[in-house]
Design an enzyme around this catalytic site. Sequence first.
Site, PDB file in Angstrom:
ATOM      1  CG  ASP A 103      36.477  44.811  48.664  1.00 17.64           C
ATOM      2  OD1 ASP A 103      36.011  45.812  48.217  1.00 17.64           O
ATOM      3  OD2 ASP A 103      35.854  43.834  49.040  1.00 17.64           O
ATOM      4  CD  GLU A 104      34.599  47.286  43.082  1.00 14.31           C
ATOM      5  OE1 GLU A 104      34.001  47.095  41.910  1.00 14.31           O
ATOM      6  OE2 GLU A 104      33.964  47.620  44.216  1.00 14.31           O
TER       7      GLU A 104
END
EC number: 2.7.7.7
Length: 379
Positions: A103-104
């Site tokens: 998610d990054e």
Amino acid sequence: METCIVHFDMDTFFVSVEQRADTSLKGKPVLIGGYSDRAVVASCSYEARQYGIRSGMSMKMALALCKDAIVRRGDMDLYSKVSDEITDILRESAPVTEKSSIDEFYLDISGMDRFLGAQKWAQELRKRIIKHTHLPMSSGLSVNKTVSKIATGKAKPNNEIMVSSGTERNFLAPLPVRKIPGVGEQTSEQLGLLGVKTIKQVQDLSVNQMEAVLQKNGRTIWEKANGIDDSPVVPYSEQKSMSREETFEQDTMDLVLLRKTILKMVGELAFDLRQLNRLASTVTVKIRYSNWDTESKQGKIVYSSIDDVIGTKALELFHKLYERRMMIRLIGVKLNGFVNGNYQIDLFGDTQTNLKLYQALDGIKKRYGADAITKAIIR
């Protein structure tokens, strides 16, 4: 040309995906993780955090802090699919994209100011992703990865911050020292003994003073505290892989031996992943029969570097693949679909006890060699 780095982070990603699927969860304390008391919290909503709940906390403690919390097991296949959709958009849009975790993301958009301007470009891309996914997303923009990541953390939830070139030290100064990437609990405690609580106090120290306390890591932390970071954005690639194969001295149909061999190879690969600070998302199992016919089967997993997660998928693929019941000459396991990532456990099924177990196993392997210890196979 001045470097320009964007950091994108999906806010409470697992929770947000669950809330998108079930809108009744919005505004409520939601925990993602295993149902047992010994499981740990993989992610939690901002409402849950108000009770003092944090990722990595035992589920038992979390539920003690908030008895009304709603627990969801989590769907890693869905989370990985959404993550891949976001990755595709970013790779199509930015010159260089690094997928740091599920998610990054980091983007190097140096030179984009010649067109729309870096800030406007990053804002429009963020809006595009939010519109496509219906998920909250925060971002930071600066001259390097460290400052951009810290800016994203300060922008949360669902906002954006730009740190102009030359203002990095002033931006960082008032923040707690724990905001520096790589400063964990132990390092924070060591600095606390010196009365160092803020990044400004680190900035006021010399490099030699930091190295005296934290050795080589002291220089790295001092540089980050002063907004210095020349680490590049590493392009995300699905092509790189690592594998192990074993050719048996005698062809075999011994399922216990075959399973043991698979798990041994998985253990070696997973250990290598952890040493390289990488996570894999794809597992492939290959078998070669005694007549030299070769077959393989591939499957997806949540980004992981854990033996149990990878091993479970490898055995599942093997049993689906091995249908001819012929003698096997060779067996192999391959991992690919890598991203950079810190040591992680399968937070949906693992426990704090297992986390300590893997840390202990890695310590033994580092000291005595990768073959010094292996996990037993259940017949």
